[in-house]
Scaffold this active site. Sequence first.
Site, PDB file in Angstrom:
ATOM      1  N   VAL A   1       0.872  -1.368  -0.072  1.00 18.96           N
ATOM      2  CA  VAL A   1       0.173   0.111  -0.109  1.00 18.96           C
ATOM      3  C   VAL A   1       0.815   1.418  -0.059  1.00 18.96           C
ATOM      4  CG1 VAL A   1      -1.881  -1.158   1.036  1.00 18.96           C
ATOM      5  CG2 VAL A   1      -0.154  -0.018   2.329  1.00 18.96           C
ATOM      6  N   ASP A   2       2.248   1.061  -0.251  1.00 22.62           N
ATOM      7  CA  ASP A   2       2.898   2.047  -0.244  1.00 22.62           C
ATOM      8  C   ASP A   2       3.217   3.062  -1.361  1.00 22.62           C
ATOM      9  OD1 ASP A   2       4.952   0.502  -1.985  1.00 22.62           O
ATOM     10  OD2 ASP A   2       5.764  -0.400   0.159  1.00 22.62           O
TER      11      ASP A   2
ATOM     12  N   CYS B   1     -20.382   7.808   2.485  1.00 24.97           N
ATOM     13  CA  CYS B   1     -20.601   8.093   0.930  1.00 24.97           C
ATOM     14  C   CYS B   1     -19.652   7.409   0.104  1.00 24.97           C
ATOM     15  CB  CYS B   1     -20.813   9.345   0.758  1.00 24.97           C
ATOM     16  SG  CYS B   1     -19.399  10.351   0.306  1.00 24.97           S
TER      17      CYS B   1
ATOM     18  N   HIS C   1      -4.640  -4.308  -2.035  1.00 30.31           N
ATOM     19  CA  HIS C   1      -4.802  -4.149  -0.546  1.00 30.31           C
ATOM     20  C   HIS C   1      -4.983  -2.394  -0.531  1.00 30.31           C
ATOM     21  CE1 HIS C   1      -3.486  -8.128   0.779  1.00 30.31           C
ATOM     22  NE2 HIS C   1      -4.614  -8.327  -0.008  1.00 30.31           N
TER      23      HIS C   1
ATOM     24  N   THR D   1       6.836 -12.172  -0.268  1.00 29.27           N
ATOM     25  CA  THR D   1       5.588 -12.115   0.684  1.00 29.27           C
ATOM     26  C   THR D   1       5.695 -13.479   1.172  1.00 29.27           C
ATOM     27  OG1 THR D   1       3.310 -12.320   0.311  1.00 29.27           O
ATOM     28  CG2 THR D   1       4.659 -12.882  -1.621  1.00 29.27           C
TER      29      THR D   1
ATOM     30  N   CYS E   1     -20.074  14.664   2.857  1.00 22.70           N
ATOM     31  CA  CYS E   1     -21.259  14.518   3.406  1.00 22.70           C
ATOM     32  C   CYS E   1     -21.093  14.501   5.196  1.00 22.70           C
ATOM     33  CB  CYS E   1     -21.564  12.881   3.205  1.00 22.70           C
ATOM     34  SG  CYS E   1     -20.575  11.471   3.820  1.00 22.70           S
TER      35      CYS E   1
HETATM   36  C1  BJW Z   1      12.056 -10.118   1.878  1.00 21.46           C
HETATM   37  C2  BJW Z   1      13.102  -9.164   2.221  1.00 21.46           C
HETATM   38  C3  BJW Z   1      13.850  -8.534   1.240  1.00 21.46           C
HETATM   39  C4  BJW Z   1      11.750  -9.375   3.902  1.00 21.46           C
HETATM   40  N1  BJW Z   1      13.678  -9.392   0.091  1.00 21.46           N
HETATM   41  N2  BJW Z   1      12.151 -10.905   0.685  1.00 21.46           N
HETATM   42  C5  BJW Z   1      -8.037 -18.921   6.814  1.00 21.46           C
HETATM   43  C6  BJW Z   1      -7.731 -19.159   5.528  1.00 21.46           C
HETATM   44  C7  BJW Z   1      -7.757 -18.461   4.500  1.00 21.46           C
HETATM   45  C8  BJW Z   1      -8.175 -17.113   4.600  1.00 21.46           C
HETATM   46  C9  BJW Z   1      -8.583 -16.454   6.027  1.00 21.46           C
HETATM   47  C10 BJW Z   1      -8.572 -17.531   7.052  1.00 21.46           C
HETATM   48  N3  BJW Z   1      -9.101 -16.596   8.067  1.00 21.46           N
HETATM   49  C11 BJW Z   1      -8.989 -15.494   7.712  1.00 21.46           C
HETATM   50  C12 BJW Z   1      -8.954 -15.356   6.119  1.00 21.46           C
HETATM   51  C13 BJW Z   1      -9.238 -14.077   5.573  1.00 21.46           C
HETATM   52  C14 BJW Z   1      -7.989 -13.178   5.568  1.00 21.46           C
HETATM   53  C15 BJW Z   1      -6.595 -13.746   5.852  1.00 21.46           C
HETATM   54  O1  BJW Z   1      -6.010 -14.446   4.694  1.00 21.46           O
HETATM   55  N4  BJW Z   1      -6.083 -14.198   6.921  1.00 21.46           N
HETATM   56  C16 BJW Z   1      -4.768 -14.989   6.989  1.00 21.46           C
HETATM   57  C17 BJW Z   1      -3.769 -14.008   7.835  1.00 21.46           C
HETATM   58  C18 BJW Z   1      -5.182 -16.269   7.533  1.00 21.46           C
HETATM   59  N5  BJW Z   1      -8.094 -12.396   4.403  1.00 21.46           N
HETATM   60  C19 BJW Z   1      -8.817 -11.540   4.391  1.00 21.46           C
HETATM   61  O2  BJW Z   1      -9.493 -11.151   5.417  1.00 21.46           O
HETATM   62  C20 BJW Z   1      -9.027 -10.555   3.056  1.00 21.46           C
HETATM   63  N6  BJW Z   1     -10.307 -10.532   2.539  1.00 21.46           N
HETATM   64  C21 BJW Z   1     -11.208 -11.716   2.221  1.00 21.46           C
HETATM   65  O3  BJW Z   1     -10.601 -12.860   2.460  1.00 21.46           O
HETATM   66  O4  BJW Z   1     -12.346 -11.345   2.207  1.00 21.46           O
HETATM   67  C22 BJW Z   1     -13.332 -12.379   2.097  1.00 21.46           C
HETATM   68  C23 BJW Z   1     -13.714 -12.759   3.455  1.00 21.46           C
HETATM   69  C24 BJW Z   1     -14.659 -11.899   3.900  1.00 21.46           C
HETATM   70  C25 BJW Z   1     -14.732 -12.358   5.468  1.00 21.46           C
HETATM   71  C26 BJW Z   1     -14.427 -13.196   5.814  1.00 21.46           C
HETATM   72  C27 BJW Z   1     -13.616 -14.227   5.212  1.00 21.46           C
HETATM   73  C28 BJW Z   1     -13.041 -14.034   3.898  1.00 21.46           C
HETATM   74  C29 BJW Z   1      -8.593  -9.100   3.351  1.00 21.46           C
HETATM   75  C30 BJW Z   1      -7.013  -9.285   3.438  1.00 21.46           C
HETATM   76  C31 BJW Z   1      -6.389  -7.956   3.678  1.00 21.46           C
HETATM   77  C32 BJW Z   1      -4.915  -7.794   4.152  1.00 21.46           C
HETATM   78  N7  BJW Z   1      -4.779  -6.706   4.416  1.00 21.46           N
HETATM   79  C33 BJW Z   1      -3.338  -6.438   5.086  1.00 21.46           C
HETATM   80  C34 BJW Z   1      -3.261  -5.205   5.812  1.00 21.46           C
HETATM   81  C35 BJW Z   1      -3.255  -4.192   5.272  1.00 21.46           C
HETATM   82  C36 BJW Z   1      -3.348  -2.894   6.295  1.00 21.46           C
HETATM   83  C37 BJW Z   1      -2.045  -2.225   6.126  1.00 21.46           C
HETATM   84  O5  BJW Z   1      -1.214  -2.373   5.457  1.00 21.46           O
HETATM   85  O6  BJW Z   1      -2.223  -1.173   6.837  1.00 21.46           O
HETATM   86  O7  BJW Z   1      -2.349  -6.424   3.789  1.00 21.46           O
HETATM   87  S1  BJW Z   1      -2.662  -7.783   5.906  1.00 21.46           S
HETATM   88  C38 BJW Z   1      -0.876  -7.515   5.727  1.00 21.46           C
HETATM   89  O8  BJW Z   1      -0.722  -8.725   4.989  1.00 21.46           O
HETATM   90  C39 BJW Z   1      -0.946  -6.413   4.516  1.00 21.46           C
HETATM   91  C40 BJW Z   1      -0.143  -7.126   3.422  1.00 21.46           C
HETATM   92  O9  BJW Z   1      -0.394  -6.807   1.945  1.00 21.46           O
HETATM   93  C41 BJW Z   1      -0.530  -8.614   3.545  1.00 21.46           C
HETATM   94  C42 BJW Z   1       0.555  -9.699   3.232  1.00 21.46           C
HETATM   95  O10 BJW Z   1       1.734  -9.685   3.691  1.00 21.46           O
HETATM   96  P1  BJW Z   1       3.144  -9.684   3.201  1.00 21.46           P
HETATM   97  O11 BJW Z   1       3.275  -8.691   1.945  1.00 21.46           O
HETATM   98  O12 BJW Z   1       3.384 -10.980   2.616  1.00 21.46           O
HETATM   99  O13 BJW Z   1       3.938  -9.274   4.285  1.00 21.46           O
HETATM  100  P2  BJW Z   1       4.661 -10.058   5.355  1.00 21.46           P
HETATM  101  O14 BJW Z   1       5.330  -9.414   6.273  1.00 21.46           O
HETATM  102  O15 BJW Z   1       3.671 -11.408   5.853  1.00 21.46           O
HETATM  103  O16 BJW Z   1       6.028 -10.982   4.499  1.00 21.46           O
HETATM  104  C43 BJW Z   1       7.305 -10.265   4.098  1.00 21.46           C
HETATM  105  C44 BJW Z   1       8.128 -11.449   3.428  1.00 21.46           C
HETATM  106  O17 BJW Z   1       9.139 -10.506   2.872  1.00 21.46           O
HETATM  107  C45 BJW Z   1       8.500 -12.443   4.253  1.00 21.46           C
HETATM  108  O18 BJW Z   1       8.405 -13.687   3.775  1.00 21.46           O
HETATM  109  C46 BJW Z   1       9.937 -12.144   4.255  1.00 21.46           C
HETATM  110  O19 BJW Z   1      11.022 -13.070   4.248  1.00 21.46           O
HETATM  111  C47 BJW Z   1      10.147 -11.369   3.018  1.00 21.46           C
HETATM  112  N8  BJW Z   1      11.374 -10.353   3.183  1.00 21.46           N
HETATM  113  N9  BJW Z   1      12.803  -8.759   3.558  1.00 21.46           N
HETATM  114  C48 BJW Z   1      13.020 -10.319  -0.113  1.00 21.46           C
HETATM  115  N10 BJW Z   1      14.791  -7.737   1.382  1.00 21.46           N
HETATM  116 ZN    ZN Z   2     -18.621  11.025   2.497  1.00 21.20          ZN
END
Ligand code: BJW
Ligand code: ZN
Length: 254
Positions: free
Chosen positions: A111-112, A138, A127, A196, A158
Amino acid sequence: MNVPIDDRLIDAAARLISGAKKLAVLSGAGISAESGVPTFRGSDGLWEGHRIEEVATPHAFRQDPALVWRFYNQRRANLTTIQPNPGHHALADLERRQFPDGRFTLITQNVDGLHHAAGSERVLELHGNLRRTRCSRCELVADQGLVPLEERPICLECGGLLRPDIVWFGEMLPPTIWEQAAIATATCDAFLVVGTSAVVYPAAGLISAAKQAGAAIIEVNLTETEASELADIALHGPSGEILPQLARRLQSSN
Ligand code: BJW
Ligand code: ZN
């Protein structure tokens, strides 16, 4: 720091990519780590003692919007001094030189905004984006830049409470962007997964969808992840070093 990466692995990854008509990339927080943006699940993945799951939910926002806005204002402020790193630039070069004409799609969970800042063009932000707000009444979306916002910012249209235009846990991803990501995934020949942990769905599900559609999977990450077992080639090391090496190899093979 120069990390010794096996040249043969870089060569093999470059061959898979150069043989592809279409390339899709899925990026996560790790690609921005070398720019100074903290990842979510690393040792520094806490904020004021809260886990991301405690502040990035609609429930948390209803309970305490000021707390949630403090978190996002801090993240927005951090971005004012942050620049894309060689990993972001390598992906932008790859799109411009190797995969012009819409044959490249960069699907990001970040989101950066750093992919855009590096010059990438076909970017799908799954995201949301820290610069934007959305009215919780709204739905008006506005680019606010990175200026600090009040702890309870109000919609000028609004009077509703503004929220960050970010996809929180339990929320749907923006449908059109998700659809485009699914199409890019199903139609690419190579799928590059960068920085990721591949634990957050539905984004992580794109990796197995690409595999099932017959794409070669290449992973770039510091460590093994949930995606590693799907990868045809896994390149372990910092993406800010590996991606430029890969891009150079691709250019020299052309
Ligand atoms: C390097 C490095 C370098 C470091 N070089 N590499 C069970 C099963 C399946 C799904 C679910 C479940 N329980 C709940 C869910 C749903 C949930 C989910 O997936 N949860 C899991 C945690 C289990 N998902 C959702 O809720 C999504 N919506 C959805 O499913 O809607 C339908 C639904 C509705 C109602 C109920 C159920 C389903 C929405 C997900 C939104 C995620 N949003 C976030 C937060 C945003 C807020 C913000 O930024 O302020 O997005 S979560 C956070 O994680 C953020 C990221 O985009 C996302 C992914 O993280 P990412 O990018 O992988 O980062 P890290 O830190 O995890 O990993 C970094 C990696 O980099 C590591 O591997 C390092 O090794 C590596 N690394 N330095 C190369 N230099
Ligand atoms: Zn509004």
